[in-house]
Every structure is written in structure tokens, then in C-alpha cells.
Enzyme design. Structure first.
Site, PDB file in Angstrom:
ATOM      1  CG  ASN A 412     -17.949  87.184  52.616  1.00 44.41           C
ATOM      2  OD1 ASN A 412     -19.000  87.565  52.124  1.00 44.41           O
ATOM      3  ND2 ASN A 412     -17.791  85.946  53.085  1.00 44.41           N
ATOM      4  CD  GLU A 413     -20.954  85.127  55.156  1.00 41.77           C
ATOM      5  OE1 GLU A 413     -20.432  84.089  55.630  1.00 41.77           O
ATOM      6  OE2 GLU A 413     -21.941  85.079  54.391  1.00 41.77           O
TER       7      GLU A 413
END
Length: 522
Positions: A412-413
């Protein structure tokens, strides 16, 4: 007749213990705890009378980790006395930890048993050689400090330290399921539908022989639907001393009843028994479902061949007052609230959740995205790559039987744009496909171009796009999505995060657009 009766009695007397081939006991009660690094805490004769008495699940950040600010990150010690009967010659004893963050070292009667690196998956240790009849002492050092080789290295959530999920003791045979296989249940079932709409099952049983000699094992597998047997299989395996083996069986269910999301989340039970000539050695019962999931760039998500609307939320595993030390009742209550919201899908962020979450999703028909905690920051080191790959394997082996899980999340990110980021995600993608090629991979991307190389490594893309919050207007989201689809017409994607911050404690009249950095979020 008397001789026959005596023979039958002898058989019954011998076989009866097989019904309890595995015994599992909760060890959640009776611990003492100290939130500091105590040099001699592993010693059986250490004086822990002043330590805090705790019951698991327990985190040492329930208070200071609740507000997202600075909190204690370091070592804590747990100790528990355990009274045991003498083990039979062919018994093995395992400690199972359902989750402890981030590095866990286990000692039994002063002997170091092992260490686990990673904060969110189940792991086990064989403690047979370290225990004795009578009083034993278990000591566990848990450290939630930032470790350069263990994900997560970043993220906007608390790394709750401690034994924040349950601990149990498993007593079973010295030959049978491989309880050291990345925390897996020992049986992995994947189902596909053939051209005749029959369910083709691929069943992999992980076996281990801890004996000093050869073990000739029989693996018997039966599948039940609402108590009715629909499939029976049997296969032999010969394992050398110390050998592990993955045994594969295949079978067909004619006219299967499909797991069909919210409409009909039907579950089968697979009962797998490992035995030898002398009787049953071990037995597990695992629910699973038969369904197909397709991600079509033009038609959307197809569940069992039909378009299926997916709407839901992102869910963290924590609660006010207890942090990550949630009970099964807490988790079920969360899913009751999700039911009230009417969700059809949930993204479990940003790490593997407790098994109860996946079980609730299975029985309620909620689609699940689940991911490893490769979040915000990665390290360009071999040790980080190795540990991240381990966490992917643990995620998949522990959750492959859940029909609710529709994709494996790689991270994630991650903010950096250097080439090693995409390379690490590519490696994790390959590990996930090697473990399970029946589900796609997904990465939740933000903050750079939609087609940044790191976003293109997974089979699906999840976009975290906060239109109307950080930038642009919410009404532009549809235009953006159409634009990406036009440029990449064959690439399926989803919006994995969107929306805006809001606090019930912030009120404003008249309402206006919020400035995210201001900290004022009405």
C-alpha cells in the site's frame, strides 16, 4: 463367538484414542507482563512477582497507541507457568501464536526455542524437546521497535506491540500434518469449475515426519455439504525421518452449490485425516467454498460468471481501549456493523487480520481484499525482500481456503519512485502467483502517475484517490476513471480508498470545504 467379541473389544480399545489425536488448549490466561527489556526474564527462577497479571489478547500500547501520536516501541516480556503431564513417546508439542508484533523470541525452561520476524501472521514452535513432566516456564520477548528488515517500515497506523492475539498449546503425533508450514492449517483447497460446471478440487496436504525412522502414512480426505458426504479420497505417503512433503489429491464435486456472496455463502467442510496401520494420527476440519471470481476490465467483477456490485469499507483491526488486542467477540461485532452498513466487500488493511475476520466474511458472503504490511517505505536490502516474501507466503498459506478472499495485496502506497520499489513488488507478485495462481494480486497505489512502474507489477491495480479531499473535486472521479480505462483498456482496476476525513467532535455552520492539513475536519 467369545474370541470374536474379545477381538472386537481389543480393536475398539486400541482405536478409541484416535478420536482425540490432536488436543488444543488455550493458553490465554495466567500470564504476567513487564513493559521493558529485562535481561534475565527467560530464566525459570526469575522473580516476576511484581509483574502485571494479564490475560491474552494483550497489547502494551492500548493506552499510548490510541491517538496516533508517539507511543512506546520496544521490548516487553511475558511469562507463564505451565503444568504438563509426561508426553507419550510419539507425541509432539507445539506453541501457536496467532499474532505478536513485531519480533517474537520464545524460551521454554530457559532454553531459546526460536524467533519469528513479522507482526501479523500465525506462527508455531515445536517445544517437545524443551518441556518436562510437571512445572514448566514459558517466557516470551516481544519487540515492536522499528526493524530495518521487517515490514511495515512506515504507515499511518499504530504498531501495537505484545501478544495481541491468542496463544495455544497443540499436542499431536510425531508424524502427520506439518505444523511448521508457515502457520498453515495443513490443508489447502482450491476449486475451479470445468466446462460441465463441475467443481474440480485440488487438495494439497502438508505432511511432516518428526520420527527417527520412516513413516508410512495414509491421507484420507472427505468433503461434506450440510452433513452429506459428496467426495471421498485416499492416498498413501512414505516419509523418511525428518522429511516434509506436500501430497496432492484431486477430485470432482458434481453439481456443486456455489459460494455466491451475499446471496448464498454456502460452505463445504473438508475433513482430512492422517493415519497409519496403528490408527489415526491427526485430523483437521476446514470450511471452504466453490466459486469463480473474474476481474474484467469492461464488465467489472464477475462472481460465478455474473456481474457483482462491490461496495464497502477499509477495516483496521483495532478498537478504542484495547488497541489491537481484540477478542473474537469484538471482531464479530465489527462484522455485525458491516452488515448494518450493507457492505458487499471489505478491504482488511494494512496487514493480515485474525482468522475470525476471514471466517465471518466467509459465512456472511462478504468479499475480502487482504494484504501484507508493505506500506509507505521499503528497504533495498536482501533481508527486507526475504522477510516480505515470507509474509506473503504466510498470508496465502493461512488464508487460501477462504472463499471470501478474492485477491492478494502486495502493499500500500509506497512513496519512493526508485527502480528497486517496482522490483520488490515484482518479486512479491511472483511469490504470490507461485503460492496461489487461482487469485490475482493487487497493489494499492497513490501519489504518483497512474502508470508508474510500481503500479503495474500486480495483476490488478487498486487506486487510493481522494478526489475532493486532497485535490480536485469529487465529481471528477468518474472522468479520471474513464480516462485511465481508455489508455489501459485491458487493465482491471479498483478504487481501494476514497473519501474525506471527518470528526464527530468538529462541527461547523455553514459547512465548507475542509483543509486536510489544518486538523479541523467537521
Amino acid at each position: 463367538m467369545r474370541a470374536l467379541l474379545m477381538a472386537l473389544m481389543a480393536v475398539l480399545t486400541f482405536v478409541a484414542p484416535a478420536a482425540v489425536a490432536r488436543q488444543t488448549s488455550s493458553l490465554n490466561a495466567g500470564w504476567v507482563f513487564k513493559r521493558e527489556d529485562v535481561a534475565a526474564a527467560a530464566r525459570p527462577d526469575f522473580d516476576d512477582k511484581t509483574w502485571l497479571k494479564v490475560t491474552l489478547p494483550h497489547t502494551f500500547n492500548a493506552g499510548d497507541g490510541a491517538d496516533g501520536g508517539t507511543y512506546y516501541r520496544g521490548a516487553g516480556w511475558y511469562r507463564k507457568a505451565l503444568d504438563l503431564k509426561a508426553l507419550a513417546a510419539r507425541d509432539r508439542l507445539y506453541l501457536q501464536f496467532d499474532g505478536a508484533a513485531l519480533v517474537t523470541e520464545v524460551f521454554v525452561n530457559g532454553a531459546r526455542i526460536g524467533r519469528h520476524d513479522g507482526g501479523y501472521s500465525t506462527f508455531r514452535f515445536d517445544i517437545t524437546s524443551a518441556v518436562k513432566a510437571g512445572q514448566n516456564l514459558i517466557a516470551v520477548r516481544v519487540d515492536n521497535a522499528a526493524w530495518p528488515h521487517i515490514a511495515p517500515l512506515g504507515g499511518d497506523f499504530t504498531i501495537f506491540g505484545g501478544l495481541y492475539r491468542g496463544v495455544s498449546l497443540i499436542q499431536t503425533s510425531d508424524a502427520g500434518f506439518d505444523l511448521l508450514d508457515h502457520g498453515s492449517p495443513g490443508v489447502a483447497v482450491t476449486a475451479t469449475l470445468n466446462a460441465r460446471r463441475e467443481a474440480q478440487l485440488n487438495i494439497v496436504t502438508s505432511l511432516r515426519n518428526s520420527r527417527k525412522g520412516t513413516a508410512n502414512l495414509i491421507v484420507r480426505t472427505r468433503v461434506f455439504s450440510e452433513g452429506r458426504e459428496v467426495l471421498a479420497l485416499s492416498k498413501g505417503a512414505r516419509l523418511r525421518a525428518g522429511q516434509t512433503l506436500q501430497l496432492t489429491q484431486a477430485g470432482i464435486i458434481v453439481r456443486p452449490r456455489l459460494w455466491n456472496g451475499r446471496i448464498d455463502p454456502h460452505l463445504y467442510n473438508i475433513v482430512t485425516e492422517v493415519s497409519e496401520d496403528r490408527g489415526l494420527l491427526d485430523r483437521v476440519v476446514i470450511p471452504f467454498g466453490v466459486r469463480t471470481v473474474e476481474f474484467d476490465a469492461n464488465r467489472g467483477l464477475l462472481l460465478n460468471g455474473q456481474p457483482y456490485a462491490v461496495h464497502g469499507v477499509n477495516l483496521h483491526a483495532s478498537r478504542s481501549g484495547v488497541g489491537a488486542a481484540m477478542t473474537n467477540t469484538d471482531i464479530s461485532e465489527d462484522f455485525d456493523m458491516l452488515d448494518e452498513l450493507g457492505v458487499t466487500g471489505v478491504r482488511l488493511v494494512h496487514y493480515p487480520h485474525a482468522q475470525r475476520a476471514y471466517e465471518e466474511a466467509d459465512r456472511r458472503g462478504i468479499l475480502i481484499l487482504t494484504e501484507v504490511p508493505v506500506n509507505s517505505v521499503v528497504a533495498d536490502t536482501q533481508s527486507f525482500r526475504t522477510n516480505a516474501a515470507q509474509q506473503v507466503r504466510e498470508l496465502i498459506r493461512q488464508n487460501i481456503n477462504h472463499p471470501s478472499v478474492i485477491a492478494w495485496g502486495l502493499g500500500n502506497e509506497v512513496y519512493a519512485t526508485e527502480p528497486h520499489v517496482a522490483n520488490i513488488l515484482m518479486e512479491l507478485n511472483n511469490v504470490a502467483i507461485e503460492e496461489d495462481d487461482t487469485r490475482p494480486t493487487i497493489y494499492a497505489h497513490c501519489c504518483q502517475a497512474d502508470n508508474d512502474p510500481k503500479a503495474m507489477q500486480s495483476q490488478l491495480i487498486g487506486f487510493n484517490r481522494y478526489f475532493g479531499w486532497y485535490a480536485d473535486e469529487f465529481a471528477k472521479m468518474g472522468t479520471w476513471a474513464d480516462g485511465f480505462h481508455k489508455v489501459f483498456p485491458e487493465k482491471p482496476f479498483a478504487v481501494t480508498e476514497y473519501g474525506a476525513g471527518g470528526s464527530a467532535g468538529h462541527q461547523q455552520e455553514p459547512a465548507g470545504r475542509t483543509d486536510p492539513p489544518s486538523g479541523w475536519h467537521p
